[in-house]
Design a protein around this motif. Structure first.
Motif, PDB file in Angstrom:
ATOM      1  N   ILE A 132      49.491  -2.528  38.163  1.00 19.20           N
ATOM      2  CA  ILE A 132      49.683  -1.948  39.495  1.00 19.20           C
ATOM      3  C   ILE A 132      49.644  -0.435  39.324  1.00 19.20           C
ATOM      4  O   ILE A 132      50.363   0.124  38.493  1.00 19.20           O
ATOM      5  N   GLU A 133      48.827   0.230  40.104  1.00 24.07           N
ATOM      6  CA  GLU A 133      48.657   1.677  39.980  1.00 24.07           C
ATOM      7  C   GLU A 133      49.160   2.440  41.197  1.00 24.07           C
ATOM      8  O   GLU A 133      49.338   3.659  41.129  1.00 24.07           O
ATOM      9  N   ASP A 134      49.386   1.750  42.302  1.00 18.47           N
ATOM     10  CA  ASP A 134      49.900   2.382  43.519  1.00 18.47           C
ATOM     11  C   ASP A 134      51.410   2.197  43.567  1.00 18.47           C
ATOM     12  O   ASP A 134      51.911   1.097  43.814  1.00 18.47           O
ATOM     13  N   VAL A 135      52.162   3.266  43.320  1.00 16.66           N
ATOM     14  CA  VAL A 135      53.615   3.155  43.245  1.00 16.66           C
ATOM     15  C   VAL A 135      54.252   2.865  44.602  1.00 16.66           C
ATOM     16  O   VAL A 135      55.434   2.534  44.663  1.00 16.66           O
ATOM     17  N   GLN A 136      53.486   2.974  45.682  1.00 16.13           N
ATOM     18  CA  GLN A 136      54.005   2.675  47.011  1.00 16.13           C
ATOM     19  C   GLN A 136      53.708   1.239  47.443  1.00 16.13           C
ATOM     20  O   GLN A 136      54.064   0.824  48.550  1.00 16.13           O
ATOM     21  N   SER A 137      53.079   0.465  46.584  1.00 18.11           N
ATOM     22  CA  SER A 137      52.723  -0.915  46.900  1.00 18.11           C
ATOM     23  C   SER A 137      53.915  -1.851  46.764  1.00 18.11           C
ATOM     24  O   SER A 137      54.753  -1.676  45.870  1.00 18.11           O
ATOM     25  N   GLN A 138      53.984  -2.873  47.627  1.00 18.84           N
ATOM     26  CA  GLN A 138      55.003  -3.908  47.473  1.00 18.84           C
ATOM     27  C   GLN A 138      54.854  -4.651  46.153  1.00 18.84           C
ATOM     28  O   GLN A 138      55.814  -5.262  45.670  1.00 18.84           O
ATOM     29  N   ILE A 158      50.637   4.940  29.866  1.00 19.13           N
ATOM     30  CA  ILE A 158      50.263   6.293  30.283  1.00 19.13           C
ATOM     31  C   ILE A 158      49.075   6.842  29.490  1.00 19.13           C
ATOM     32  O   ILE A 158      48.885   8.053  29.402  1.00 19.13           O
ATOM     33  N   HIS A 159      48.243   5.934  28.979  1.00 13.33           N
ATOM     34  CA  HIS A 159      47.055   6.386  28.248  1.00 13.33           C
ATOM     35  C   HIS A 159      46.064   7.107  29.154  1.00 13.33           C
ATOM     36  O   HIS A 159      45.278   7.922  28.687  1.00 13.33           O
ATOM     37  N   GLY A 160      46.086   6.806  30.449  1.00 12.57           N
ATOM     38  CA  GLY A 160      45.170   7.452  31.386  1.00 12.57           C
ATOM     39  C   GLY A 160      45.891   8.205  32.481  1.00 12.57           C
ATOM     40  O   GLY A 160      45.343   8.392  33.576  1.00 12.57           O
ATOM     41  N   ALA A 161      47.113   8.659  32.193  1.00 15.06           N
ATOM     42  CA  ALA A 161      47.982   9.214  33.235  1.00 15.06           C
ATOM     43  C   ALA A 161      47.827  10.717  33.437  1.00 15.06           C
ATOM     44  O   ALA A 161      48.640  11.335  34.110  1.00 15.06           O
ATOM     45  N   GLY A 162      46.773  11.317  32.884  1.00 17.72           N
ATOM     46  CA  GLY A 162      46.582  12.738  33.067  1.00 17.72           C
ATOM     47  C   GLY A 162      46.198  13.122  34.479  1.00 17.72           C
ATOM     48  O   GLY A 162      46.329  14.291  34.863  1.00 17.72           O
ATOM     49  N   ASN A 163      45.733  12.157  35.279  1.00 25.14           N
ATOM     50  CA  ASN A 163      45.411  12.381  36.686  1.00 25.14           C
ATOM     51  C   ASN A 163      46.295  11.505  37.550  1.00 25.14           C
ATOM     52  O   ASN A 163      46.676  10.396  37.145  1.00 25.14           O
ATOM     53  N   PHE A 164      46.607  11.978  38.762  1.00 27.41           N
ATOM     54  CA  PHE A 164      47.472  11.210  39.667  1.00 27.41           C
ATOM     55  C   PHE A 164      46.856   9.830  39.928  1.00 27.41           C
ATOM     56  O   PHE A 164      45.662   9.706  40.217  1.00 27.41           O
ATOM     57  N   GLY A 165      47.680   8.802  39.837  1.00 26.24           N
ATOM     58  CA  GLY A 165      47.217   7.431  40.033  1.00 26.24           C
ATOM     59  C   GLY A 165      46.681   6.776  38.782  1.00 26.24           C
ATOM     60  O   GLY A 165      46.310   5.603  38.810  1.00 26.24           O
ATOM     61  N   GLY A 166      46.651   7.513  37.676  1.00 28.29           N
ATOM     62  CA  GLY A 166      46.113   6.950  36.444  1.00 28.29           C
ATOM     63  C   GLY A 166      47.116   6.167  35.621  1.00 28.29           C
ATOM     64  O   GLY A 166      46.724   5.414  34.727  1.00 28.29           O
ATOM     65  N   ALA A 167      48.402   6.335  35.921  1.00 25.63           N
ATOM     66  CA  ALA A 167      49.419   5.562  35.206  1.00 25.63           C
ATOM     67  C   ALA A 167      49.345   4.101  35.623  1.00 25.63           C
ATOM     68  O   ALA A 167      49.078   3.783  36.786  1.00 25.63           O
TER      69      ALA A 167
END
Length: 265
Positions: free
Chosen positions: A50-56, A173-182
């Protein structure tokens, strides 16, 4: 000869392209593993994060709130103070921290019927194993770049009795350098917790899912490759009741060295 920076960026690109997806599939109780998805709610997203932290879906993963999946999942009775844990269907194949949350169902609502829309508190955190100058972080869930396949922790003896969801969460967090990449991987087990010695303790601090994270926290929006990290703060609340985190994974079948290293030590 390639520079350290170019080597790290090459590793980053390789890790981002690898499909290393996973689910928490089995509950562990006092060293004994239960069946796959016997007490853990099955997901419907083929191991994807899941990449959208606002998702149910941040509550119990995609499918974790579906009525048929809840109904097919049994509820395990445990005692406060028990050793609990999870098995992973493959391994935690990416660098990043691990956390475990609890949420008590309202009175009169069973764990099976609970949608996890109440308050959650963190009871376990597994973060860095070692931070080395000019190299960065060796993650306790990904030691020497090999993901663990299980872990255990102690259910706090002060936990109030009741029906609960137990939520394991691994943040990749291997791809977390951009927003939404975590990438968030999570799974929920259904528990009834008994505690004949409950002392009236109230867990906290608490958060809700979604809402616990914005995605802009420094532990979520982070480049782990260059320059190498010299510190890391995991997102979310501090653990209850001890406000600490673990730096070595406690593995099934091995003697635990404890769950808790006080922050700052």
């Amino acid at each position: 000869m390639p520079s350290l920076r170019s080597s790290l960026l090459g590793i980053a690109a390789a890790l981002t392209g690898v499909s290393a997806h996973y689910n928490f599939e089995s509950l562990v109780v006092n060293g004994q593993a239960t069946g796959p998805y016997e007490y853990v709610r099955r997901t419907t997203n083929s191991n994807s994060p899941i990449e959208d932290v606002q998702s149910q879906n941040m509550i119990c993963n995609q499918g974790g709130l579906d009525a048929n999946i809840r109904a097919a999942t049994s509820t395990r009775t445990v005692q406060a103070g028990d050793e609990l844990g999870f098995l992973v269907n493959v391994d935690l194949g990416h660098p990043g921290p691990l956390a475990v949350y609890l949420s008590r169902a309202p009175d009169g609502v069973s764990a099976q019927d609970y949608l996890g829309d109440g308050e959650w508190f963190k009871i376990y955190a597994l973060t860095s194993r070692e931070i080395r100058p000019n190299v960065g972080i060796d993650w306790a869930s990904f030691p020497n770049s090999v993901g663990i396949r299980n872990f255990t922790f102690t259910l706090p003896p002060q936990t109030p009795p009741g029906d609960y969801l137990l939520r394991a969460e691994h943040l990749a967090i291997h791809g977390a350098g951009n927003f939404g990449g975590a990438q968030f991987y999570m799974g929920c087990a259904q528990l009834t917790i008994e505690n004949d010695n409950y002392d009236g303790s109230i867990p906290g601090p608490t958060v809700r899912f979604p809402g616990a994270y914005t995605g802009y926290e420094p532990g979520i929006l982070v480049n782990i490759y260059w320059p190498p990290l010299t510190s890391y703060e995991a997102p979310g609340p501090l653990t209850w009741p001890n406000r600490c985190e673990d730096h070595t994974a406690n593995l099934v079948g091995q003697q635990s060295d404890g769950d808790c290293t006080p922050l700052g030590s």
